[in-house]
Write an enzyme that holds these catalytic residues in place. Structure first.
Site, PDB file in Angstrom:
ATOM      1  N   SER A 141      52.985  19.192 -58.169  1.00  0.00           N
ATOM      2  CA  SER A 141      54.057  20.150 -57.899  1.00  0.00           C
ATOM      3  C   SER A 141      53.942  20.760 -56.514  1.00  0.00           C
ATOM      4  O   SER A 141      52.845  20.864 -55.941  1.00  0.00           O
ATOM      5  CB  SER A 141      54.006  21.268 -58.946  1.00  0.00           C
ATOM      6  OG  SER A 141      54.819  22.368 -58.593  1.00  0.00           O
ATOM      7  N   TYR A 145      49.052  27.809 -62.208  1.00  0.00           N
ATOM      8  CA  TYR A 145      49.733  26.522 -62.334  1.00  0.00           C
ATOM      9  C   TYR A 145      49.454  25.644 -61.120  1.00  0.00           C
ATOM     10  O   TYR A 145      49.125  24.455 -61.251  1.00  0.00           O
ATOM     11  CB  TYR A 145      51.226  26.773 -62.485  1.00  0.00           C
ATOM     12  CG  TYR A 145      52.095  25.538 -62.517  1.00  0.00           C
ATOM     13  CD1 TYR A 145      52.135  24.720 -63.639  1.00  0.00           C
ATOM     14  CD2 TYR A 145      52.913  25.215 -61.429  1.00  0.00           C
ATOM     15  CE1 TYR A 145      52.957  23.606 -63.671  1.00  0.00           C
ATOM     16  CE2 TYR A 145      53.737  24.105 -61.458  1.00  0.00           C
ATOM     17  CZ  TYR A 145      53.757  23.303 -62.577  1.00  0.00           C
ATOM     18  OH  TYR A 145      54.576  22.199 -62.608  1.00  0.00           O
ATOM     19  N   LYS A 198      47.366  22.003 -60.969  1.00  0.00           N
ATOM     20  CA  LYS A 198      47.932  20.773 -60.417  1.00  0.00           C
ATOM     21  C   LYS A 198      47.050  20.214 -59.296  1.00  0.00           C
ATOM     22  O   LYS A 198      46.828  18.995 -59.209  1.00  0.00           O
ATOM     23  CB  LYS A 198      49.343  21.034 -59.894  1.00  0.00           C
ATOM     24  CG  LYS A 198      50.386  21.277 -60.982  1.00  0.00           C
ATOM     25  CD  LYS A 198      50.599  20.048 -61.841  1.00  0.00           C
ATOM     26  CE  LYS A 198      51.763  20.216 -62.806  1.00  0.00           C
ATOM     27  NZ  LYS A 198      51.974  19.025 -63.657  1.00  0.00           N
TER      28      LYS A 198
END
Length: 341
Positions: free
Chosen positions: A126, A154, A158
């Site tokens: 991402s 998050y 990733k």
């Protein structure tokens, strides 16, 4: 060819599965079996009525032993807890993102050790891996060599998984490809817990006659990609040779840079002023902080070398949504302008 897609019932998993079935092959090899693993099963008749499609329902980490009991030629790992969820539930993020990815990679490693060819392993990373760190400010334009400095759980998950994919590839356990997806808009279906969710909700809900809210300033710029362009990027990365992919570092998929103001103008141009009357403008400091940490401008020679380009403008992105999901659009103006009524 046997293919596993985690997150296979999500909108991106469904789009990828549909594209693969329509092509009938990946990398020149015919697709014989396509397993869709998710917390729910697929509902699209295009998928459920195809004999090549199978589904597995359940928590991914708990499901890895059953899913990986047979060897796979390709694994597309799309399943993930999203940004807002990872900030509010730290343990969920570790479980769904880090632990599940590690389990999948180790299962692929065991498959290779048993004498099977290293499977193609596509990991959906991402734009959230980038952020502005006090010691390393984010440049105005992200290049291929820009160092990720995630500013959210998050994004950290990733980036860690990117490095695991790179190392398992270096060791010959998998043929790994990681691609950093831009915010995908317009997402169909129901809202989710992603901090970027409003970038779909601002258009999906008003076009269906429902209220929505803009939690950030109108001049906020974001990096976007349409669902179709995202799927095309995933397939191009998966089918690229190792030489064409260029090393083991994750690649940045193409990005359309656009402001929220211009996105709303595109909505008005398509459907008139009525949908805009359904949009509120209540700030959300938590969402604004996360979104502001993400870069909005990218320049990637690696992406261009694979023949990938960004969507031309947000008007074309809106047109794609209305054409693909006319059943979810109740506003007659948008349908009439595209000749769908």
């Amino acid at each position: 060819m046997n293919i596993l897609i985690t997150g296979g019932a999500g909108f991106l998993g469904r789009g990828l599965a549909t594209a693969l079935l329509a092509r009938g092959q990946l990398g020149g090899r015919s697709i014989t079996r396509l397993m869709l693993a998710d917390l729910v099963g697929p509902r699209d008749p295009t998928l459920t009525q195809d004999a090549r499609v199978h589904s597995h329902v359940g928590d991914l980490l708990a499901s890895v032993p059953a899913l990986m009991a047979q060897p796979w030629d390709a694994v597309f790992h799309l399943a993930s807890a999203v940004s807002g969820e990872c900030e509010s539930n730290f343990d969920l993020g570790l479980h769904a993102n880090l632990d599940s990815t590690r389990a999948l990679l180790d299962a692929c490693r065991a498959q290779t050790a048993a004498g099977h060819a290293p499977p193609l392993f596509f990991f959906s990373s991402s734009v959230a891996v980038f952020g502005s760190d006090p010691a390393l400010p984010l440049p105005a334009v992200v290049q291929d060599h820009t160092l990720p400095t995630p500013q959210s759980s998050y994004g950290i998950h990733k980036f860690v998984c990117e490095q695991l994919v790179a190392d398992y590839t270096r060791k010959g356990f998998i043929d790994g490809r990681a691609a950093r997806l831009m915010t995908v808009s317009v997402r169909p279906g129901q809202p989710n817990g992603a901090a970027s969710g409003f970038l779909s909700g601002l258009f999906r809900e008003p076009l269906a006659g429902q209220p929505s809210n803009c939690p950030v300033g109108l001049d906020t710029e974001v990096a976007l990609s349409s669902p179709a362009n995202t799927v095309a990027g995933i397939l191009a990365v998966a089918e690229a040779s190792r030489e064409a992919f260029g090393g083991r570092t994750a690649i940045n998929l193409p990005a359309l840079t656009v402001s929220v103001r211009d996105m709303l103008q595109a909505l008005e141009n398509l459907a008139g002023p009525e949908p805009l009357s359904l949009i509120g403008y209540t700030p959300d400091a938590a969402i604004a902080k996360i979104v502001a940490a993400w870069p909005s401008r990218f320049e990637s020679r690696r992406t261009a070398a694979l023949g990938l380009q960004a969507d031309p403008d947000f008007t074309s992105v809106l047109h794609q949504y209305v054409q693909d999901h006319a059943e979810a659009v109740t506003h007659p103006g948008a349908l009439e302008r595209l000749g769908l009524v």
